[in-house]
Design a protein around this motif. Structure first.
Motif, PDB file in Angstrom:
ATOM      1  N   ALA A 124      45.729  50.096  42.726  1.00 36.58           N
ATOM      2  CA  ALA A 124      46.590  50.714  41.719  1.00 36.58           C
ATOM      3  C   ALA A 124      46.397  52.220  41.683  1.00 36.58           C
ATOM      4  N   LEU A 125      45.143  52.660  41.734  1.00 38.70           N
ATOM      5  CA  LEU A 125      44.869  54.097  41.702  1.00 38.70           C
ATOM      6  C   LEU A 125      45.404  54.780  42.952  1.00 38.70           C
TER       7      LEU A 125
ATOM      8  N   PHE B 216      46.960  43.940  37.620  1.00 39.28           N
ATOM      9  CA  PHE B 216      47.344  44.988  38.562  1.00 39.28           C
ATOM     10  C   PHE B 216      47.580  44.474  39.975  1.00 39.28           C
TER      11      PHE B 216
ATOM     12  N   ARG C  65      41.128  50.919  34.063  1.00 39.75           N
ATOM     13  CA  ARG C  65      42.033  50.511  35.134  1.00 39.75           C
ATOM     14  C   ARG C  65      43.473  50.898  34.826  1.00 39.75           C
TER      15      ARG C  65
ATOM     16  N   PRO D 218      38.800  47.314  31.721  1.00 41.81           N
ATOM     17  CA  PRO D 218      40.269  47.208  31.771  1.00 41.81           C
ATOM     18  C   PRO D 218      40.977  48.474  31.306  1.00 41.81           C
TER      19      PRO D 218
ATOM     20  N   ARG E  42      45.405  37.885  38.365  1.00 38.29           N
ATOM     21  CA  ARG E  42      44.610  39.108  38.449  1.00 38.29           C
ATOM     22  C   ARG E  42      45.421  40.295  37.951  1.00 38.29           C
TER      23      ARG E  42
ATOM     24  N   THR F 290      42.046  45.317  43.317  1.00 39.35           N
ATOM     25  CA  THR F 290      43.306  45.637  42.644  1.00 39.35           C
ATOM     26  C   THR F 290      43.246  46.963  41.894  1.00 39.35           C
ATOM     27  N   ALA F 291      42.077  47.302  41.351  1.00 37.07           N
ATOM     28  CA  ALA F 291      41.959  48.570  40.628  1.00 37.07           C
ATOM     29  C   ALA F 291      42.081  49.750  41.579  1.00 37.07           C
TER      30      ALA F 291
ATOM     31  N   LEU G 121      35.895  51.691  37.759  1.00 36.19           N
ATOM     32  CA  LEU G 121      37.029  51.238  36.951  1.00 36.19           C
ATOM     33  C   LEU G 121      36.869  49.782  36.524  1.00 36.19           C
ATOM     34  N   ARG G 122      35.632  49.406  36.174  1.00 38.32           N
ATOM     35  CA  ARG G 122      35.395  48.012  35.803  1.00 38.32           C
ATOM     36  C   ARG G 122      36.035  47.658  34.466  1.00 38.32           C
TER      37      ARG G 122
ATOM     38  N   ALA H 121      36.914  52.607  42.771  1.00 37.08           N
ATOM     39  CA  ALA H 121      37.083  51.281  42.167  1.00 37.08           C
ATOM     40  C   ALA H 121      35.869  50.813  41.370  1.00 37.08           C
TER      41      ALA H 121
END
Length: 509
Positions: free
Chosen positions: A108-109, A11, A324, A321, A9, A104-105, A318-319, A315
């Motif tokens: 990360a943010l 990030f 992201r 990539p 996956r 995961t997105a 942020l679909r 999130a």
């Protein structure tokens, strides 16, 4: 590809990488300016471990004791625990975002935004209680979410322990914990309270803070006196609008939509009691600070929580990539102009030019004159020089006088600098009427002669027959104005014992 192996996956490790980046930023600054005034004081407190102190619970003194035992006055070593806590805060903000459904997105943010939050980065750089409070609040939030989602009720014991530990670092942590608990009670998440383990957790938390409460009571609740004196005489007044504007500025204005949106998202999650409980708790705490004139940075403990919520809320957007990568990168980039304001990464002249280029002046948080540097930077200058000047004055004393001398500092910074640096210089013991130093008092048989760090108007309290100017420090543009060009006096020949003056010298603020 082996179908039995889990797909990789993107990030997945972004929070870890960003936590490592946070640590690297702190380490890159090293000890550029020097030890911060409060760090010296906490080292002094660590040498006299107790259940409490006038101006803080005992947690930071314990950490300062360990750090100073290992590293002495080496600044990076002293600050290592704070840097680790700052990196862990970045990591756990991402974990909380993922727990709230951000994947995961969102993680990360959230981690990128927490790293880019100027006030969190700044507070995480120094060995103070402020570096540990946001981390402990995040741990508590993660435990409460698990409990509210039906996790093992025995986790209440862990929640109580974390809440108690937070209060042992900073008293405002207790207010955050109570606010979050109120949020749980105000939502359907209250069902998690219907277990004996919740009472057990409360008992653990109360037992953890009981020695400190007993210490405060035994000494007449000095912390309350300190808070009152600070509001009346020391701290610059903060209105609710000023609190809000200061928080928006200090937390990085470009991140305001994220953490404010995160707060709104939490409050609107009627379908997720755990999330809504966090939102109510954070809103209660912020409202309390605004209503009581709290300083904007007091809000720092709940900012990682709100940034995590903002990451979770964003999130679904942020679909792609590319987004992201781009959105967390933009969050990090937003820190760049303010990075020298958050960390001492530039030499002093370069910092002053950078500050002027941004059209800023040092923020005035106290009712005192300011120089060209912000107070937190100015208070990292001049301490070794002060100790050496005092050592020069002490060298003029006869051996018999050195055996009975003491050094009086006007505040805990001066006294702690003499104490911490004075060990290598053979200085007499340091005393002061400021905060915990007043309670420590005057060592038996000390105080005549008295080396006094002061100004041109020093009169030795009218308690000595002779006053001699022993030294004067050169002027410096980098220190706080009230620490600039200090005069070092020697007062000899007591007319009356110093103990008779001591009650009038108490200054809790």
């Amino acid at each position: 590809m082996d179908p039995s192996r889990p797909a990789r996956r993107p990030f997945l490790d972004a929070p870890r990488a960003l936590a490592a980046l946070a640590f690297a930023l702190h380490a890159a600054c090293g000890g550029r300016y020097g030890i911060f005034r409060d760090e010296l004081y906490f080292v002094a407190c660590g040498r006299r471990l107790a259940a409490g102190y006038v101006d803080q619970p005992p947690g930071i003194a314990v950490v300062a004791r360990l750090a100073s035992e290992l590293f002495g006055t080496w600044v990076p070593g002293l600050r290592l625990p704070a840097w680790l806590a700052s990196a862990a805060t970045v990591l756990l903000a991402g974990r909380l975002a993922a727990r709230l459904g951000g994947g995961t997105a969102g993680a990360a943010l959230a981690s990128a935004a927490t790293l880019a939050c100027g006030v969190l980065l700044a507070l995480g750089h120094y060995l103070t209680m402020n570096a540990f409070e946001p981390l402990l609040v995040l741990v508590l939030a993660l435990v409460l979410v698990r409990l509210a989602e039906g996790g093992d009720p025995r986790l209440w014991v862990a929640a109580g322990a974390v809440a108690g530990l937070g209060a042992l670092f900073k008293y405002t942590s207790a207010l955050v914990a109570l606010a979050l608990l109120a949020g749980v009670a105000a939502t359907p998440a209250r069902r998690a309270l219907r277990t004996r383990w919740a009472l057990a957790g409360a008992a653990v938390g109360l037992l953890a803070i009981l020695p400190n409460v007993a210490w405060q009571l035994a000494h007449g609740l000095p912390f309350l006196e300190l808070v009152r004196n600070g509001q009346l005489h020391k701290n610059a007044p903060t209105s609710p609008p000023a609190f809000a504007l200061g928080l928006l500025r200090d937390a990085n204005p470009l991140l305001a939509p994220l953490w404010l949106g995160g707060l709104g998202w939490l409050l609107g999650r009627g379908d997720a009691p755990a999330a809504r409980a966090l939102g109510i708790g954070a809103a209660l705490y912020l409202a309390l600070l605004a209503a009581t004139g709290g300083k904007p940075y007091y809000a720092a403990p709940v900012l990682p929580l709100l940034l995590a919520a903002g990451g979770a809320a964003a999130a679904p957007l942020l679909r792609r990539p590319a987004l992201r990568v781009a959105v967390p990168a933009l969050a990090l980039a937003s820190l760049v102009p303010a990075l020298p304001l958050a960390l001492p990464i530039l030499p002093e002249p370069a910092f002053v030019r950078w500050q002027a280029a941004l059209g800023l002046e040092p923020e005035r948080m106290e009712r005192t004159a300011y120089g060209v540097l912000p107070q937190i930077y100015a208070d990292q200058h001049g301490w070794p020089e002060l100790a050496r000047a005092v050592a020069g004055a002490a060298a003029t004393l006869a051996p018999a006088e050195r055996a009975t001398a003491a050094v009086f500092g006007q505040n805990y910074g001066e006294a702690a600098a003499v104490e911490v640096y004075g060990a290598a210089l053979g200085l007499p013991p340091a005393i002061s009427g400021h905060n915990q130093y007043w309670l420590w008092g005057v060592p038996p048989g000390r105080g005549d002669p008295l080396i006094v760090i002061s100004d041109a108007d020093e009169d030795c309290g009218g308690a000595f027959r002779e006053r001699v100017l022993a030294a004067r420090l050169p002027a410096s543009p980098w220190v706080m104005p009230y620490e600039d060009a200090r005069w070092i006096w020697i007062c000899r020949g007591q007319r009356r014992p110093l103990a008779g003056l001591w009650p009038a010298l108490r200054s809790y603020q």
